[in-house]
Design a protein around this motif. Structure first.
Motif, PDB file in Angstrom:
ATOM      1  N   GLN A 105      -2.235   5.058  -4.241  1.00  0.00           N
ATOM      2  CA  GLN A 105      -3.154   6.185  -4.318  1.00  0.00           C
ATOM      3  C   GLN A 105      -2.351   7.466  -4.136  1.00  0.00           C
ATOM      4  OE1 GLN A 105      -6.379   6.033  -1.551  1.00  0.00           O
ATOM      5  NE2 GLN A 105      -7.245   8.013  -2.192  1.00  0.00           N
ATOM      6  N   GLN A 106      -2.561   8.374  -5.062  1.00  0.00           N
ATOM      7  CA  GLN A 106      -1.788   9.609  -5.036  1.00  0.00           C
ATOM      8  C   GLN A 106      -2.690  10.811  -5.261  1.00  0.00           C
ATOM      9  OE1 GLN A 106       0.847  10.746  -8.390  1.00  0.00           O
ATOM     10  NE2 GLN A 106       2.525  10.696  -6.900  1.00  0.00           N
ATOM     11  N   ASP A 107      -2.554  11.783  -4.402  1.00  0.00           N
ATOM     12  CA  ASP A 107      -3.235  13.063  -4.557  1.00  0.00           C
ATOM     13  C   ASP A 107      -2.148  14.137  -4.601  1.00  0.00           C
ATOM     14  OD1 ASP A 107      -5.730  11.857  -4.424  1.00  0.00           O
ATOM     15  OD2 ASP A 107      -5.769  11.979  -2.231  1.00  0.00           O
ATOM     16  N   ASP A 117       0.240   5.316  -0.177  1.00  0.00           N
ATOM     17  CA  ASP A 117      -0.703   6.426  -0.186  1.00  0.00           C
ATOM     18  C   ASP A 117       0.095   7.715  -0.048  1.00  0.00           C
ATOM     19  OD1 ASP A 117      -2.842   8.042  -0.108  1.00  0.00           O
ATOM     20  OD2 ASP A 117      -3.677   7.310   1.779  1.00  0.00           O
ATOM     21  N   LEU A 141       0.844  -1.183   0.000  1.00  0.00           N
ATOM     22  CA  LEU A 141       0.000   0.000   0.000  1.00  0.00           C
ATOM     23  C   LEU A 141       0.888   1.245   0.000  1.00  0.00           C
ATOM     24  CD1 LEU A 141      -2.757   1.412   0.249  1.00  0.00           C
ATOM     25  CD2 LEU A 141      -2.545   1.181   2.752  1.00  0.00           C
ATOM     26  N   ASP A 201       4.542   7.922  -6.996  1.00  0.00           N
ATOM     27  CA  ASP A 201       3.931   6.995  -6.032  1.00  0.00           C
ATOM     28  C   ASP A 201       3.912   5.615  -6.662  1.00  0.00           C
ATOM     29  OD1 ASP A 201       2.703   5.953  -3.876  1.00  0.00           O
ATOM     30  OD2 ASP A 201       0.701   6.708  -4.370  1.00  0.00           O
ATOM     31  N   LEU A 257      -1.742  -1.446  -3.896  1.00  0.00           N
ATOM     32  CA  LEU A 257      -2.599  -0.270  -3.961  1.00  0.00           C
ATOM     33  C   LEU A 257      -1.722   0.970  -3.923  1.00  0.00           C
ATOM     34  CD1 LEU A 257      -5.369   1.102  -3.935  1.00  0.00           C
ATOM     35  CD2 LEU A 257      -5.353   0.894  -1.422  1.00  0.00           C
TER      36      LEU A 257
END
Length: 213
Positions: free
Chosen positions: A188-190, A81, A79, A169, A186
């Motif tokens: 997840q990138q913002d 993030d 994971l 990421d 998983l």
């Protein structure tokens, strides 16, 4: 007339014959080579360079790796993030000035002088036959005169304003040689990136060259 009918020479006839002894083949040269090279080389390469830069670089990196190798009934999870907020601003000026003034003078090499005595360099044939064997059968006389003038004035100016952002990421999960395993990855990138440049990038290159060759 066959060889059997040839009349042999008498003692008086043999005494009247003349001959010239040849030099030993170990010291005798068939080729007489004379090379005269006169090379004059003038090189001039003035170089002027100016560099100015304003640079902002941001590279946040987030990575997660998980693996199962030769395992039964195992679970592999990875994971990653990442939340990124990047704000870059450049206020200012990038100025590069390069001013070059070159004065280059390169003179010519004097012409080669003629041989001493005003001759043409060609040897007169020997008076006797034996003298023709001195020195070699082939005489080569090469005179090479080369004059080369090179001038390469170089002037350059570089100005740079740059904003660079590279958020990365990554998530990796693997099962290898396993039965009944579960691999989950998983990522997840913002990323919120705001880049502004308030300024100028100016590059000026001025060159004045006076070259005499």
């Amino acid at each position: 007339m066959s060889e059997a009918n040839l009349r042999p020479l008498s003692i008086d006839e043999l005494a009247a014959e003349g001959g010239t002894a040849l030099p030993d083949k170990e010291v005798y040269s068939l080729l007489d080579l004379n090379v005269d090279i006169d090379l004059a080389l003038d090189l001039a390469s003035p170089i002027g360079l100016a560099v100015a830069g304003n640079l902002n670089v941001a590279a946040p990196i987030d990575a997660a790796v998980s693996a199962n190798v030769l395992s039964d009934g195992s679970t592999s999870q990875a994971l990653a993030d990442q939340g990124v907020a990047i704000q870059q601003g450049i206020t200012g000026e990038a100025v590069a000035n390069s001013d070059q003034d070159s004065a280059i003078g390169q003179g010519e090499t004097p012409a080669p002088q003629p041989p001493a005595g005003g001759g043409t360099g060609v040897q007169a044939p020997p008076a006797d036959i034996a003298g023709a064997l001195d020195g070699g059968l082939l005489n080569v006389d090469v005179n090479l005169a080369a004059d080369l003038d090179l001038a390469a004035p170089i002037n350059g100016a570089v100005a740079l304003n740059a904003n660079v952002a590279a958020p990365i990421d990554a998530a990796v999960a693997a099962n290898l040689g396993s039965v009944g395993s579960e691999a989950t990855a998983l990522a997840q990138q913002d990323a919120i990136i705001q880049q502004t440049i308030d300024g100028t990038a100016e590059a000026n290159a001025e060159q004045r060259s006076n070259i005499e060759q």
